[in-house]
Design an enzyme around this catalytic site. Structure first.
Site, mmCIF file in Angstrom:
data_model
loop_
_atom_site.group_PDB
_atom_site.id
_atom_site.type_symbol
_atom_site.label_atom_id
_atom_site.label_comp_id
_atom_site.label_asym_id
_atom_site.label_seq_id
_atom_site.Cartn_x
_atom_site.Cartn_y
_atom_site.Cartn_z
ATOM 1 N N LEU A 1 -48.656 16.236 -23.267
ATOM 2 C CA LEU A 1 -47.663 15.520 -22.477
ATOM 3 C C LEU A 1 -47.189 16.324 -21.278
ATOM 4 O O LEU A 1 -46.984 15.775 -20.197
ATOM 5 C CB LEU A 1 -46.459 15.149 -23.350
ATOM 6 N N ALA A 2 -46.984 17.625 -21.467
ATOM 7 C CA ALA A 2 -46.450 18.454 -20.383
ATOM 8 C C ALA A 2 -46.780 19.908 -20.683
ATOM 9 O O ALA A 2 -47.137 20.276 -21.807
ATOM 10 C CB ALA A 2 -44.945 18.261 -20.229
ATOM 11 N N GLU A 3 -46.645 20.711 -19.649
ATOM 12 C CA GLU A 3 -46.918 22.143 -19.777
ATOM 13 C C GLU A 3 -45.970 22.901 -18.861
ATOM 14 O O GLU A 3 -45.818 22.554 -17.687
ATOM 15 C CB GLU A 3 -48.369 22.444 -19.416
ATOM 16 N N GLY A 4 -45.291 23.869 -19.414
ATOM 17 C CA GLY A 4 -44.380 24.691 -18.638
ATOM 18 C C GLY A 4 -44.776 26.146 -18.702
ATOM 19 O O GLY A 4 -45.826 26.508 -19.254
ATOM 20 N N GLY A 5 -43.936 26.985 -18.146
ATOM 21 C CA GLY A 5 -44.249 28.399 -18.139
ATOM 22 C C GLY A 5 -44.091 29.059 -19.490
ATOM 23 O O GLY A 5 -44.651 30.126 -19.741
ATOM 24 N N MET A 6 -43.327 28.422 -20.403
ATOM 25 C CA MET A 6 -43.051 29.051 -21.685
ATOM 26 C C MET A 6 -43.627 28.290 -22.877
ATOM 27 O O MET A 6 -43.876 28.884 -23.916
ATOM 28 C CB MET A 6 -41.535 29.206 -21.861
ATOM 29 N N ALA A 7 -43.830 26.996 -22.751
ATOM 30 C CA ALA A 7 -44.285 26.214 -23.897
ATOM 31 C C ALA A 7 -45.143 25.051 -23.431
ATOM 32 O O ALA A 7 -45.108 24.646 -22.265
ATOM 33 C CB ALA A 7 -43.095 25.708 -24.712
ATOM 34 N N GLU A 8 -45.924 24.516 -24.374
ATOM 35 C CA GLU A 8 -46.726 23.325 -24.153
ATOM 36 C C GLU A 8 -46.173 22.206 -25.030
ATOM 37 O O GLU A 8 -45.741 22.445 -26.150
ATOM 38 C CB GLU A 8 -48.192 23.578 -24.509
ATOM 39 N N ASP B 1 -27.601 24.954 -20.875
ATOM 40 C CA ASP B 1 -28.667 24.505 -19.968
ATOM 41 C C ASP B 1 -28.639 22.976 -19.845
ATOM 42 O O ASP B 1 -29.671 22.317 -19.956
ATOM 43 C CB ASP B 1 -30.028 24.976 -20.485
#
Length: 561
Positions: free
Chosen positions: A18-25, A149
């Site tokens: 669904l998504a990918e970030g700098g810390m988690a998938e 956050d």
């Protein structure tokens, strides 16, 4: 290494990323159980590169511990926490919709103002979830939980209008120590005391929610700057204008609530999320002129009609089936006799069924007419496949589990063969009867009546027509030899990887290619291309040479300008 569709992760099977970030998938996955039980979940998995970072792993584990205690309609539910291979993962509620950041961005792109009543409605739902988290207790003692956050990216809105707060990854309980002076959270949504590295409490989350509400009402950024330091300075010093002074559509009563929650002195803000929720609810009750004015689901579906319709038209996935012998299998126990569950099937190289194992444990051969139907589902059915180490393939398909359907198919096939055999026998008996009667007629000519005398004179017969000679086919002229050169296959495309912080809109050769938030990849034809990345009035341009089969990366942070 990312997880391919069809990969078992604990008791879940990955569907797609669904998504990918700098810390988690983030992955969409499905759990399954007996009697056709199924549930879609989201798998949040630490990236492999960070799995060896003890501080980040501990923060992820802390998120699991905190989130596991939360059970509220306005907070994303956590179902499971476990380890897969070399990394930890969370299994959480799947919200079919968009983030508030995506909702706001789409409204700006379509030049549709965000209705103030809907903005207040969404934020009062977030305040309700925060009020629950802030008063959470453990063993009778308040935890003093602070999200730290609260941003539009961490507020999810479903296509049905549900509003849920997510990502408690940096949440802090007052009874746990944290590093003094450490800044955690997105700078543009920090409260002044948080930006200074001072102790935070529940009122810090209210200031962040006030920033979100201010931006929804005005369509502008409250705190921005050319660098992170400039943003932090703006949080401390920039004048905060009333949203009614920026947009005439904002009611002064709602603007007063916003300005109260945005007081830089925590003592002058609302002292609890419950107080903010009640003030927003008072406004929402009195402001609407029609029920549609507070219908969040109707508004998000109007902004994302295609995506919402695709979600509604999606048929149930059905129980997952890992075809045995062709790929990795789950560690879950196989169904025992007499229990519902996954069926095992065996197919030939053309995908036709040869046999299947019923939930009762018996092996049922597939009839010939059933075997003609391939096991591979048509495009409208959901299926996925993943290549495992060694070249094997793990196929995930949907399979019914009711044994009665198999028995009914077998019974129907037998019935069809019986009918065909009966019809054939009847035809043979009819032909034999006709032949028998014809034989009896030839042996008894006297049974025919006497011939009547015909007209006098000879009977003139027409001469037989001469047989027609078959027409010779017209000769086909020989095809002229092809002189054109064989077509050259087109070159395979290359890849363009674009990274933008916080986000930007990409144009390739003057054509819009979509928004980039974090990172995105685009297949491009080999050759020279002109790129333009825009964030408001800020622009970054490049000229890149794309080669077949190769990846070119460009990245830019508008926060550093």
């Amino acid at each position: 290494m990312s997880l391919a569709p069809g990969t078992p992760v604990g008791r879940y099977v990955i569907r797609r990323k669904l998504a990918e970030g700098g810390m988690a998938e983030i992955f969409l996955a499905q759990s399954h159980g007996p009697e056709g039980f199924e549930k879609q979940v989201v798998i949040k998995r630490i990236r492999s590169a960070l799995a060896d970072d003890p501080s980040f792993v501990q923060m992820f584990i802390a998120e699991a511990r905190v989130a596991s205690k939360l059970n509220h309609a306005n907070v994303v539910h956590i179902f499971d926490f476990d380890r897969h291979e070399d990394s930890y993962y969370l299994a959480m509620e799947y919200v079919r919709g968009k983030s508030l950041a995506e909702l706001h961005r789409r409204a700006r792109l379509l030049q549709r103002p965000f209705p103030p009543v809907l903005a207040a409605q969404i934020c009062l739902e977030v305040a309700r979830g925060l009020a629950y988290a802030h008063r959470l207790t453990e063993h009778g003692q308040p935890l003093g939980l602070v999200h730290r956050d609260v941003t539009p990216h961490n507020v999810l809105v479903s296509y049905e209008g549900a509003v849920k707060l997510t990502d408690f990854g940096i949440a802090k309980a007052s009874n746990r120590a944290s590093t003094a002076g450490m800044l955690k959270g997105k700078f543009a949504y920090m409260a002044p005391e948080q930006a200074r590295g001072e102790p935070v409490d529940s009122r810090t989350d209210l200031f962040a929610l006030g920033i979100t509400l201010w931006e929804l009402l005005t369509g502008a950024r409250l705190f921005d700057g050319d660098s992170d330091l400039a943003v932090l300075r703006a949080v401390q010093e920039r004048e905060i204008r009333s949203p009614s002074a920026v947009s005439r559509a904002v009611d002064p009563a709602l603007a007063e609530v916003v300005m109260t929650v945005l007081q830089r002195d925590p003592a002058r803000r609302f002292q609890s999320a419950t107080e903010l929720e009640r003030r927003l609810l008072t406004y929402v009750i009195g402001a609407p002129r029609a029920p549609e004015d507070t219908d969040v689901g109707l508004f998000i579906r109007s902004l994302f009609p295609d995506e919402a319709a695709a979600e509604e038209d999606t048929e149930p996935m059905g129980p997952l089936q890992l075809v045995p012998g062709v790929g990795p299998t789950s560690s879950r126990p196989q169904p025992t006799a007499g229990s519902g569950g996954l069926q095992q099937t065996r197919a030939d190289t053309y995908g036709r069924l040869l046999q299947r194992t019923l939930p009762s444990g018996s092996v049922s051969p597939v009839l010939e007419d059933e075997a003609l139907a391939p096991t591979r589902p048509p495009p409208s059915r959901r299926s996925s496949a993943a290549t495992a180490p060694g070249g094997r393939q793990s196929v995930v398909t949907e399979a019914p589990v009711e044994e009665t359907r198999v028995l009914a198919a077998q019974s129907g096939a037998r019935r069809r063969r019986t009918i065909l055999a009966t019809l054939g026998l009847a035809v043979l008996l009819g032909v034999a009867g006709i032949a028998f009667l014809a034989g009896r007629t030839d042996s008894r000519p006297e049974s025919f009546p006497p011939e009547r005398p015909g007209p006098a004179g000879p009977l003139a017969l027409a001469p037989p027509a001469p047989p027609r000679a078959p027409e010779a086919p017209a000769p086909t002229p020989p095809a002229p030899p092809r002189t054109d050169a064989p077509a050259t296959p087109p070159a395979s495309p290359g890849l363009l990887a674009v990274k933008a912080q916080p986000w930007g809109r990409l144009f390739v050769d003057g054509k819009a290619a979509g928004d980039v938030e974090g990172s995105r990849r685009y297949p491009l034809a080999p050759g020279t291309h002109t790129l333009r990345l825009m964030n408001g009035k800020k622009t970054r341009t490049w000229t890149v040479d794309i080669e077949s089969g190769k990846t070119v990366t460009r990245e830019h942070s508008f926060l550093e300008e």
